[in-house]
Design a protein around this motif. Structure first.
Motif, PDB file in Angstrom:
ATOM      1  N   LEU A 169     -54.948   0.269  21.106  1.00 43.43           N
ATOM      2  CA  LEU A 169     -54.096   0.080  19.933  1.00 43.43           C
ATOM      3  C   LEU A 169     -54.905   0.067  18.644  1.00 43.43           C
ATOM      4  CD1 LEU A 169     -51.658  -2.686  21.216  1.00 43.43           C
ATOM      5  CD2 LEU A 169     -51.086  -0.314  20.720  1.00 43.43           C
ATOM      6  N   ALA A 170     -56.089  -0.551  18.695  1.00 43.96           N
ATOM      7  CA  ALA A 170     -56.857  -0.725  17.457  1.00 43.96           C
ATOM      8  C   ALA A 170     -57.591   0.541  17.040  1.00 43.96           C
ATOM      9  CB  ALA A 170     -57.853  -1.874  17.629  1.00 43.96           C
ATOM     10  N   ALA A 171     -58.012   1.363  17.990  1.00 43.43           N
ATOM     11  CA  ALA A 171     -58.810   2.543  17.645  1.00 43.43           C
ATOM     12  C   ALA A 171     -58.103   3.461  16.650  1.00 43.43           C
ATOM     13  CB  ALA A 171     -59.197   3.293  18.916  1.00 43.43           C
ATOM     14  N   PRO A 172     -56.828   3.870  16.880  1.00 46.57           N
ATOM     15  CA  PRO A 172     -56.182   4.734  15.882  1.00 46.57           C
ATOM     16  C   PRO A 172     -55.952   4.039  14.553  1.00 46.57           C
ATOM     17  CG  PRO A 172     -54.621   4.087  17.604  1.00 46.57           C
ATOM     18  CD  PRO A 172     -55.970   3.675  18.068  1.00 46.57           C
ATOM     19  N   LEU A 173     -55.709   2.712  14.567  1.00 50.80           N
ATOM     20  CA  LEU A 173     -55.539   1.993  13.302  1.00 50.80           C
ATOM     21  C   LEU A 173     -56.861   1.918  12.534  1.00 50.80           C
ATOM     22  CD1 LEU A 173     -53.179  -0.930  14.353  1.00 50.80           C
ATOM     23  CD2 LEU A 173     -52.598   1.114  13.058  1.00 50.80           C
ATOM     24  N   GLU A 174     -57.962   1.713  13.258  1.00 51.42           N
ATOM     25  CA  GLU A 174     -59.264   1.702  12.599  1.00 51.42           C
ATOM     26  C   GLU A 174     -59.601   3.076  12.038  1.00 51.42           C
ATOM     27  OE1 GLU A 174     -61.712   0.329  15.720  1.00 51.42           O
ATOM     28  OE2 GLU A 174     -61.210  -1.809  15.438  1.00 51.42           O
ATOM     29  N   ASP A 175     -59.234   4.123  12.788  1.00 43.74           N
ATOM     30  CA  ASP A 175     -59.454   5.482  12.286  1.00 43.74           C
ATOM     31  C   ASP A 175     -58.631   5.730  11.025  1.00 43.74           C
ATOM     32  OD1 ASP A 175     -60.479   8.307  12.753  1.00 43.74           O
ATOM     33  OD2 ASP A 175     -58.316   8.665  12.750  1.00 43.74           O
ATOM     34  N   LEU A 176     -57.387   5.243  11.034  1.00 45.44           N
ATOM     35  CA  LEU A 176     -56.544   5.392   9.853  1.00 45.44           C
ATOM     36  C   LEU A 176     -57.116   4.615   8.675  1.00 45.44           C
ATOM     37  CD1 LEU A 176     -53.912   6.520   8.682  1.00 45.44           C
ATOM     38  CD2 LEU A 176     -52.738   4.490   9.550  1.00 45.44           C
ATOM     39  N   SER A 177     -57.682   3.432   8.953  1.00 45.38           N
ATOM     40  CA  SER A 177     -58.304   2.649   7.889  1.00 45.38           C
ATOM     41  C   SER A 177     -59.507   3.378   7.305  1.00 45.38           C
ATOM     42  CB  SER A 177     -58.719   1.284   8.437  1.00 45.38           C
ATOM     43  OG  SER A 177     -59.394   0.528   7.462  1.00 45.38           O
ATOM     44  N   ARG A 178     -60.322   4.019   8.176  1.00 46.69           N
ATOM     45  CA  ARG A 178     -61.465   4.793   7.671  1.00 46.69           C
ATOM     46  C   ARG A 178     -61.014   5.943   6.788  1.00 46.69           C
ATOM     47  NH1 ARG A 178     -63.433   3.783  12.937  1.00 46.69           N
ATOM     48  NH2 ARG A 178     -62.555   5.757  13.664  1.00 46.69           N
ATOM     49  N   HIS A 179     -59.931   6.594   7.164  1.00 48.54           N
ATOM     50  CA  HIS A 179     -59.420   7.689   6.335  1.00 48.54           C
ATOM     51  C   HIS A 179     -58.914   7.167   4.988  1.00 48.54           C
ATOM     52  CE1 HIS A 179     -59.544  10.017  10.090  1.00 48.54           C
ATOM     53  NE2 HIS A 179     -59.539  11.076   9.315  1.00 48.54           N
ATOM     54  N   CYS A 180     -58.282   5.992   5.007  1.00 50.78           N
ATOM     55  CA  CYS A 180     -57.811   5.415   3.744  1.00 50.78           C
ATOM     56  C   CYS A 180     -58.988   5.074   2.837  1.00 50.78           C
ATOM     57  CB  CYS A 180     -56.972   4.157   4.026  1.00 50.78           C
ATOM     58  SG  CYS A 180     -55.376   4.488   4.810  1.00 50.78           S
ATOM     59  N   ARG A 181     -60.073   4.539   3.423  1.00 46.69           N
ATOM     60  CA  ARG A 181     -61.261   4.258   2.610  1.00 46.69           C
ATOM     61  C   ARG A 181     -61.861   5.536   2.057  1.00 46.69           C
ATOM     62  NH1 ARG A 181     -62.321   0.328   6.662  1.00 46.69           N
ATOM     63  NH2 ARG A 181     -63.697   1.787   7.742  1.00 46.69           N
ATOM     64  N   ALA A 182     -61.843   6.604   2.862  1.00 48.67           N
ATOM     65  CA  ALA A 182     -62.348   7.882   2.377  1.00 48.67           C
ATOM     66  C   ALA A 182     -61.516   8.387   1.206  1.00 48.67           C
ATOM     67  CB  ALA A 182     -62.359   8.914   3.515  1.00 48.67           C
ATOM     68  N   VAL A 183     -60.201   8.166   1.288  1.00 51.23           N
ATOM     69  CA  VAL A 183     -59.328   8.599   0.186  1.00 51.23           C
ATOM     70  C   VAL A 183     -59.649   7.814  -1.080  1.00 51.23           C
ATOM     71  CG1 VAL A 183     -56.928   8.658  -0.605  1.00 51.23           C
ATOM     72  CG2 VAL A 183     -57.494   9.391   1.704  1.00 51.23           C
ATOM     73  N   THR A 184     -59.907   6.503  -0.932  1.00 56.20           N
ATOM     74  CA  THR A 184     -60.241   5.702  -2.115  1.00 56.20           C
ATOM     75  C   THR A 184     -61.532   6.160  -2.764  1.00 56.20           C
ATOM     76  OG1 THR A 184     -61.424   4.049  -0.780  1.00 56.20           O
ATOM     77  CG2 THR A 184     -59.069   3.694  -1.156  1.00 56.20           C
ATOM     78  N   HIS A 185     -62.411   6.827  -2.008  1.00 58.56           N
ATOM     79  CA  HIS A 185     -63.650   7.352  -2.570  1.00 58.56           C
ATOM     80  C   HIS A 185     -63.501   8.795  -3.052  1.00 58.56           C
ATOM     81  CE1 HIS A 185     -65.288   3.909  -0.274  1.00 58.56           C
ATOM     82  NE2 HIS A 185     -66.214   3.888  -1.202  1.00 58.56           N
ATOM     83  N   GLY A 186     -62.266   9.285  -3.072  1.00 59.73           N
ATOM     84  CA  GLY A 186     -62.007  10.592  -3.663  1.00 59.73           C
ATOM     85  C   GLY A 186     -61.891  11.736  -2.684  1.00 59.73           C
ATOM     86  N   HIS A 187     -61.992  11.489  -1.374  1.00 57.31           N
ATOM     87  CA  HIS A 187     -61.886  12.565  -0.387  1.00 57.31           C
ATOM     88  C   HIS A 187     -60.408  12.760  -0.020  1.00 57.31           C
ATOM     89  CE1 HIS A 187     -66.228  12.518  -0.033  1.00 57.31           C
ATOM     90  NE2 HIS A 187     -66.189  11.205   0.187  1.00 57.31           N
ATOM     91  N   LEU A 188     -59.706  13.500  -0.851  1.00 56.70           N
ATOM     92  CA  LEU A 188     -58.269  13.675  -0.623  1.00 56.70           C
ATOM     93  C   LEU A 188     -57.970  14.643   0.508  1.00 56.70           C
ATOM     94  CD1 LEU A 188     -56.913  13.786  -4.288  1.00 56.70           C
ATOM     95  CD2 LEU A 188     -57.048  11.854  -2.725  1.00 56.70           C
ATOM     96  N   ASN A 189     -58.990  15.321   1.037  1.00 60.50           N
ATOM     97  CA  ASN A 189     -58.771  16.229   2.159  1.00 60.50           C
ATOM     98  C   ASN A 189     -58.842  15.527   3.505  1.00 60.50           C
ATOM     99  OD1 ASN A 189     -58.477  18.506   0.505  1.00 60.50           O
ATOM    100  ND2 ASN A 189     -60.695  18.792   0.385  1.00 60.50           N
ATOM    101  N   ALA A 190     -59.175  14.230   3.511  1.00 59.77           N
ATOM    102  CA  ALA A 190     -59.241  13.480   4.772  1.00 59.77           C
ATOM    103  C   ALA A 190     -57.848  13.359   5.377  1.00 59.77           C
ATOM    104  CB  ALA A 190     -59.837  12.093   4.523  1.00 59.77           C
ATOM    105  N   ARG A 191     -57.785  13.570   6.684  1.00 64.86           N
ATOM    106  CA  ARG A 191     -56.506  13.490   7.384  1.00 64.86           C
ATOM    107  C   ARG A 191     -56.672  12.641   8.637  1.00 64.86           C
ATOM    108  NH1 ARG A 191     -55.401  15.065   3.217  1.00 64.86           N
ATOM    109  NH2 ARG A 191     -54.066  16.798   2.560  1.00 64.86           N
TER     110      ARG A 191
END
Length: 435
Positions: A169-191
């Protein structure tokens, strides 16, 4: 989250084990005691069958051999032990059995079953079978130990399964959290990648769709700003060249001041377009990329441009530097734009004298723009884009100035409401101090 899932699963398993094990343990105890009483009763009945009525006249009695750990004895109506083994004299269960009914009881740490022996509708004796309570208790404890081991094994298995499920359960949520952090650093292509959990996949799809829409919106806004700036720069450059050519060819003293003012305005507008383009094309731009000019030159150019406008309004514009080194470098274009916004705001919505003060704070420069007016209402929204605060307006100028300050690593704020004072804080640019 993982620890929470494990705690919830362990709590649920523990409750289930307790609710199941407690009644089961009691049922096992009751069953073992009942089995022992039944065994004693069978032994006593087998002994009662071997008793002859002649035992009272001295005929020997052949009682069957009891199982290991049990005792079997024959008592006469006077509670005397006539054969076998048992308490001397007969105890309470034996006395009760003389009334003609079998008795199940505890006596002196033993489980006792007393069965009456009848002849000619009279009780002629009692067969008593007994075994230590400790024997049954030990069996109960042994079974309870096995049950406790099974419960511990079940809890351990529940923990292992819960940890595995928590990871899943936590692995996909942690992956989603990493993508959100990447977006906050300007990587809008992260999916976010899909998982095997429908609810999390739905959140990931929504997240990806939001990023796609946001990227498209930002792309259109940047394209619009770039196109608009490009389309403005070309006619502005042509207009500037025309005005410069007109100044070189005409010696008319009446037209020359107007041409010079128009040329200065055109150059300022050209710088404004460049700053807008720089800010919009690089939203994460920092101070290192901004062109530098001496602070004294920036202040003199700003004073020269605004002095006449305030004089025409019958107002005074004053500059105070407080021993700030004249050659200290600052991002000239951006600082000029911010000061222009603040001075225009003071001219349109303030009153009285305007003072521009520059203070050296060792690691930063502070530019204070003060007029004799006041700011009322919701000052927290003063810099919100579209908010028409202090005397109306479009609500763009102060928001634009604030964005420029942030792009330089600085800050623009309202530091006083009466008299109105806006303060621009800028970091000192390395190697720029001369005194």
């Amino acid at each position: 989250m993982r620890q929470r899932v494990v705690r919830v699963a362990l709590t649920a398993a523990l409750i289930a084990v307790v609710l199941l094990a407690a009644p089961l343990a009691w049922a096992i105890r009751s069953a073992l005691y009942a089995d022992q009483r039944d065994a004693l009763e069978r032994t006593a009945l087998a002994g009662a069958v071997q008793v002859s009525p002649d035992y009272r006249t001295g005929d020997p009695v052949e009682l069957p051999r009891p199982p290991d750990g049990e005792r079997l004895g024959l008592y006469d109506p006077q509670l005397r032990l006539r054969a076998g083994s048992g308490s001397r004299p007969g105890d309470t269960p034996v006395r009760q059995a003389l009334t003609g009914e079998a008795v199940h009881s505890r006596s002196g740490g033993d489980l006792v079953v007393a069965v009456p022996v009848s002849h000619a509708e009279q009780v002629i004796g009692v067969v008593r079978a007994s075994s230590p309570v400790a024997t049954v208790r030990n069996r109960v404890f042994a079974v309870w130990g096995a049950l406790l081991g099974a419960a511990a094994f079940a809890l351990a298995a529940a923990v292992l399964v819960a940890r595995r499920q928590a990871r899943a359960l936590a692995a996909p949520l942690e992956d989603l959290s990493r993508h959100c952090r990447a977006v906050t650093h300007g990587h809008l292509n992260a999916r976010a990648a899909p998982s095997n959990i429908n609810e999390i996949d739905q959140v990931a799809r929504t997240h990806n769709e939001m990023l796609h829409s946001l990227s498209e919106l930002l792309r259109r806004e940047r394209d619009f700003t770039t196109n608009a700036s490009h389309q403005l720069r070309t006619p502005l450059t042509a207009l500037q060249l025309t005005l410069e050519a007109g100044l070189e060819q005409r010696d008319d003293t009446r037209l020359r001041p107007a041409l010079e003012e128009a040329l200065a305005t055109t150059r300022q507008l050209h710088r404004t377009v460049e700053e807008v383009l720089r800010l919009s094309s690089s939203p994460g731009l920092h101070r290192s990329s901004a062109p530098l000019r001496p602070v004294g030159q920036v202040l003199r150019a700003t004073q020269q441009r605004w002095h006449g406008l305030f004089a025409d309004d019958g107002r005074c514009l004053e500059y105070v530097t407080h021993d700030v080194p004249d050659g200290l470098p600052v991002p000239g274009g951006a600082v000029t734009e911010i000061l222009d916004v603040l001075l225009d705001n003071a001219r349109r919505h303030g009153r009285g004298m305007i003072r521009v003060t520059v203070r050296d704070l060792d690691d930063a420069l502070a530019f204070d723009v003060t007029d004799e007016g006041e700011v009322s209402g919701d000052t927290a929204r003063l810099f919100d884009r579209g908010h028409t605060g202090r005397g109306g307006g479009t609500g763009i100028g102060l928001a634009f100035a604030r964005d420029l300050a942030v792009s330089l690593g600085g800050r623009l704020s309202l530091t006083r409401g009466t008299p109105t004072t806006f303060t621009l804080l800028l970091p000192i640019y390395g190697g720029g101090r001369t005194s």
